[in-house]
Motif scaffolding. Structure first.
Motif, mmCIF file in Angstrom:
data_model
loop_
_atom_site.group_PDB
_atom_site.id
_atom_site.type_symbol
_atom_site.label_atom_id
_atom_site.label_comp_id
_atom_site.label_asym_id
_atom_site.label_seq_id
_atom_site.Cartn_x
_atom_site.Cartn_y
_atom_site.Cartn_z
ATOM 1 N N UNK A 157 0.774 -1.243 0.000
ATOM 2 C CA UNK A 157 0.000 0.000 0.000
ATOM 3 C C UNK A 157 0.804 1.292 0.000
ATOM 4 N N UNK A 158 2.104 1.223 -0.263
ATOM 5 C CA UNK A 158 2.897 2.450 -0.269
ATOM 6 C C UNK A 158 4.171 2.249 -1.076
ATOM 7 N N UNK A 159 4.779 3.342 -1.458
ATOM 8 C CA UNK A 159 6.138 3.349 -1.984
ATOM 9 C C UNK A 159 6.872 4.517 -1.342
ATOM 10 N N UNK A 160 8.127 4.297 -1.020
ATOM 11 C CA UNK A 160 8.994 5.372 -0.540
ATOM 12 C C UNK A 160 9.691 6.012 -1.736
ATOM 13 N N UNK A 161 9.668 7.333 -1.772
ATOM 14 C CA UNK A 161 10.431 8.072 -2.779
ATOM 15 C C UNK A 161 11.340 9.045 -2.036
ATOM 16 N N UNK A 162 12.377 9.508 -2.718
ATOM 17 C CA UNK A 162 13.383 10.313 -2.037
ATOM 18 C C UNK A 162 13.754 11.530 -2.877
ATOM 19 N N UNK A 163 14.160 12.577 -2.189
ATOM 20 C CA UNK A 163 14.661 13.783 -2.843
ATOM 21 C C UNK A 163 16.028 14.103 -2.252
ATOM 22 N N UNK A 164 16.987 14.406 -3.132
ATOM 23 C CA UNK A 164 18.355 14.723 -2.717
ATOM 24 C C UNK A 164 18.668 16.150 -3.138
ATOM 25 N N UNK A 165 19.129 16.954 -2.187
ATOM 26 C CA UNK A 165 19.473 18.344 -2.501
ATOM 27 C C UNK A 165 20.522 18.393 -3.604
ATOM 28 N N UNK A 166 20.280 19.286 -4.573
ATOM 29 C CA UNK A 166 21.169 19.387 -5.728
ATOM 30 C C UNK A 166 21.324 20.858 -6.090
ATOM 31 N N UNK A 167 22.181 21.552 -5.359
ATOM 32 C CA UNK A 167 22.337 22.990 -5.582
ATOM 33 C C UNK A 167 21.057 23.723 -5.238
ATOM 34 N N UNK A 168 20.494 24.412 -6.226
ATOM 35 C CA UNK A 168 19.262 25.178 -6.007
ATOM 36 C C UNK A 168 18.009 24.329 -6.174
ATOM 37 N N UNK A 169 18.177 23.045 -6.467
ATOM 38 C CA UNK A 169 17.010 22.204 -6.701
ATOM 39 C C UNK A 169 17.132 20.857 -6.020
ATOM 40 N N UNK A 170 16.432 19.871 -6.574
ATOM 41 C CA UNK A 170 16.360 18.537 -5.987
ATOM 42 C C UNK A 170 16.430 17.478 -7.072
ATOM 43 N N UNK A 171 17.136 16.404 -6.794
ATOM 44 C CA UNK A 171 17.052 15.191 -7.604
ATOM 45 C C UNK A 171 16.015 14.282 -6.956
ATOM 46 N N UNK A 172 15.046 13.846 -7.729
ATOM 47 C CA UNK A 172 13.996 12.957 -7.235
ATOM 48 C C UNK A 172 14.333 11.527 -7.640
ATOM 49 N N UNK A 173 14.218 10.601 -6.690
ATOM 50 C CA UNK A 173 14.473 9.187 -6.956
ATOM 51 C C UNK A 173 13.169 8.415 -6.759
ATOM 52 N N UNK A 174 12.638 7.920 -7.866
ATOM 53 C CA UNK A 174 11.367 7.203 -7.965
ATOM 54 C C UNK A 174 10.198 8.160 -7.734
ATOM 55 N N UNK A 175 8.995 7.757 -8.223
ATOM 56 C CA UNK A 175 7.947 8.783 -8.386
ATOM 57 C C UNK A 175 6.551 8.380 -7.956
ATOM 58 N N UNK A 176 6.268 7.092 -7.752
ATOM 59 C CA UNK A 176 4.903 6.683 -7.447
ATOM 60 C C UNK A 176 4.078 6.468 -8.702
ATOM 61 N N UNK A 177 2.860 5.944 -8.511
ATOM 62 C CA UNK A 177 1.956 5.649 -9.622
ATOM 63 C C UNK A 177 1.381 6.919 -10.234
ATOM 64 N N UNK A 178 1.028 6.844 -11.503
ATOM 65 C CA UNK A 178 0.401 7.976 -12.188
ATOM 66 C C UNK A 178 -1.106 7.947 -11.942
ATOM 67 N N UNK A 179 -1.494 8.321 -10.723
ATOM 68 C CA UNK A 179 -2.899 8.429 -10.354
ATOM 69 C C UNK A 179 -3.116 9.793 -9.693
ATOM 70 N N UNK A 180 -4.360 10.226 -9.652
ATOM 71 C CA UNK A 180 -4.641 11.578 -9.176
ATOM 72 C C UNK A 180 -4.189 11.795 -7.739
ATOM 73 N N UNK A 181 -4.378 10.813 -6.871
ATOM 74 C CA UNK A 181 -3.968 10.973 -5.478
ATOM 75 C C UNK A 181 -2.479 11.261 -5.382
#
Length: 362
Positions: A52-76
């Motif tokens: 019932x879940x997935x963990x996703x992560x964000x890593x600081x990258x200068x002025x922005x973020x690198x996102x690792x994995x994204x979850x399902x493409x659903x409205x929620x």
């Protein structure tokens, strides 16, 4: 909360019955984030399935973020990403999207995020190409090869009709994939926020799964390669019915023991961050070895793939997971056959019957 980030209080490390330790006391709430290492945020996205879940992560990258994995493409999930982007990520841009592998819960919103921020997608080649292939099946008629595969496994005509009806559903939870990508490979080092993350590839759960290891402080984004409480599905699918993914999986787990340090903090895609990677890798290997022995003993009399579920799974198999259970059963049977421990005969109705080549006594 500081700067939009929910800081989780730490407690004395909790050790579970497997000998693993969990350094974080609580889970991040939907739309919020927990810092788990310098510059690394942990978010948790719900999924409307048994897992019932997935963990996703964000890593600081200068002025922005690198996102690792994204979850399902659903409205929620899109709604939660809106909250994450404006809240914990502080409205700063996504500079890159990295997907550990091609399953929909990992790549579902990769295209959406890449398009929104004009950010590149980073994946291994086999994961990207396999994802594009599977997404392209959406709307197509189920192939005869798939019907042959599941009939051989012991499915009845009602179950095969369900396969026909549900064929192509992979792409229904995946936003349009970027037409191009940046390839990452075993041993590559990806610079994020001034730190190198080493790519460590595993096989078996998916073709070329990428883990990311920050060697400077031994933080590992493990994806589905190293989960703390469950074993990742390792399946044979109609596209490659003679495959041996379990062999690939076991080799990968053994190799991870020689690469990753015991003191690494593992950030998995399901479950909670933990310490004790070598212990967990040993347990995963041991679990499959025990399953293989049970399976081999069960083959004193000929059995179909659907007849061996009881040797491999601790719970009844319903329609919702029949495909994965069948794929995993065949993965174990194919492994035994590769080892000379099982034999297969196809009858006149196109059904495969498996028997042990040499019966091991209990």
């Amino acid at each position: 909360m500081a700067d939009g980030v929910v800081v989780t209080e730490r407690k004395d490390e909790a050790r579970d019955m497997r000998g693993l330790t969990y350094p974080f006391a609580t889970l991040p709430n939907p739309g919020e984030a927990t810092p788990v290492a310098p510059g690394v945020l942990w978010m948790r996205l719900p999924m409307p399935i048994a897992l019932n879940h997935i963990n996703v992560f964000a890593i600081e990258d200068g002025e922005g973020w690198v996102v690792v994995d994204t979850g399902l493409a659903i409205e929620e999930t899109r709604g939660l990403w809106e909250a994450i982007l404006s809240g914990p990520l502080g409205g700063r841009p996504v500079t890159r999207v990295i997907c550990t592998h091609m399953h929909p819960d990992h790549i579902g919103l990769a295209g959406w995020l890449c398009e929104r921020f004009d950010a590149p997608l980073l994946m291994t080649r086999l994961e990207y190409v396999t994802a594009r292939m599977l997404v392209s099946d959406t709307g197509k008629t189920a192939p005869k090869a798939g019907e042959t595969f599941y009939r051989a496994a012991g499915w009845d005509e009602t179950q095969i009709e369900t396969y026909r009806r549900e064929f192509g559903r992979f792409g229904m939870a995946v936003s349009p994939m970027p037409a191009g990508y940046m390839r990452i490979s075993e041993g590559d080092r990806i610079s994020i926020g001034g730190h190198d993350w080493r790519v460590v590839v595993g096989e078996g759960h998916s073709p070329e799964h990428a883990c990311l290891w920050r060697e400077s402080d031994d933080v590992v984004l493990g994806g589905d390669q190293i989960l703390p409480r469950i074993s990742s599905n390792v399946s044979v699918w109609p596209t490659e019915p003679e495959a041996d993914p379990l062999g690939d999986w076991l080799v990968s787990l053994e190799r991870m023991k020689t690469v990753l340090p015991e003191g690494a903090l593992i950030l998995p895609s399901h479950g909670e961050p933990f310490y004790g990677v070598h212990m967990r890798l040993d347990a995963l290997i041991r679990g499959h070895e025990m399953s293989l022995k049970r399976l081999e003993r069960s083959l004193k009399e000929p059995k179909r793939a659907v007849d061996v579920f009881g040797s491999l799974f601790a719970r009844p198999i319903g329609d919702g997971v029949r495909g994965m259970a069948t794929g995993e059963a065949i993965a174990h049977l194919n492994y035994l056959a590769r080892q000379g421990r099982a034999e297969r005969t196809r009858d006149a109705d196109g059904v495969d019957w498996w028997t042990a080549a040499h019966i091991e006594e209990a």
